[in-house]
Motif scaffolding. Structure first.
Motif: not given
Length: 200
Positions: A161-169
């Protein structure tokens, strides 16, 4: 020139769209081939009146086109550019950036991964040489990883759900795929799902 980029790289989806090529030039032949490989319908016209062969272009020929490309020595470039704009198409005159709406860099691909290179102001051969060198260095796992990432993109977005976590993933997994040096062919979908389960 200011900012990080002298030009902004943009990738066009030309599948099912029309591309108009005006005149004769080796770079136009290459462009027409690449556009056709992208699924575009390519139509070619002569730049000047000639006996036999292709007829010269008319403004009506540009209607519905996504891109109009012209040879560097073709006449009536201003008229062609205005006609292309009126038709809602982008216009490029080979080796004439001042008369073009876009800059065509060099492009290469490995499967679904596309590489674009532009060396603003330098001869086109420079960008093509850099593109070939970069494409040759793409590790074999990048294409299957990208395919798996495309298949799992919605799942990852909805789970994290969070864009920052998604990008890091995605950044961590892409770096892993880039550096993978084994001869095996990992199941990237399974790896993505397994990593995701530890984060949800």
């Amino acid at each position: 020139m200011t900012g990080l980029f002298p030009t902004l790289p943009v990738f066009l989806d030309l599948a099912g769209r029309a591309v108009i090529v005006i005149g004769a030039h080796a770079a136009l032949d290459d462009l027409a081939e690449r556009c056709a490989a992208c699924g575009a319908g390519v139509r070619r016209f002569a730049a000047r009146s000639a006996n036999g062969g292709r007829r010269t272009w008319r403004a009506a020929d540009l209607r519905g086109a996504a891109l109009v490309a012209m040879a560097p020595d073709a006449p009536r470039a201003t008229r062609a550019r205005l006609a292309a704009r009126a038709a809602g198409a982008m216009f490029v005159k080979i080796d004439a950036p001042a008369h073009s709406d876009i800059a065509l860099g060099a492009a290469g691909a490995r499967g679904m991964v596309s590489i674009g290179v532009d060396a603003s102001g330098a001869p086109g051969a420079v960008a093509r040489a850099v593109e070939r060198a970069v494409t040759r260095r793409l590790p074999p796992q990048i294409e299957p990883f990208a395919a798996a990432a495309a298949a799992c993109a919605d799942l990852v977005r909805d789970t994290l759900t969070d864009a920052v976590r998604t990008d890091a993933f995605w950044r961590a997994l892409a770096e892993e795929a880039w550096s993978h040096d084994g001869d095996d062919a990992p199941d990237w979908r399974a790896i993505i799902r397994a990593r995701l389960s530890t984060m949800s």
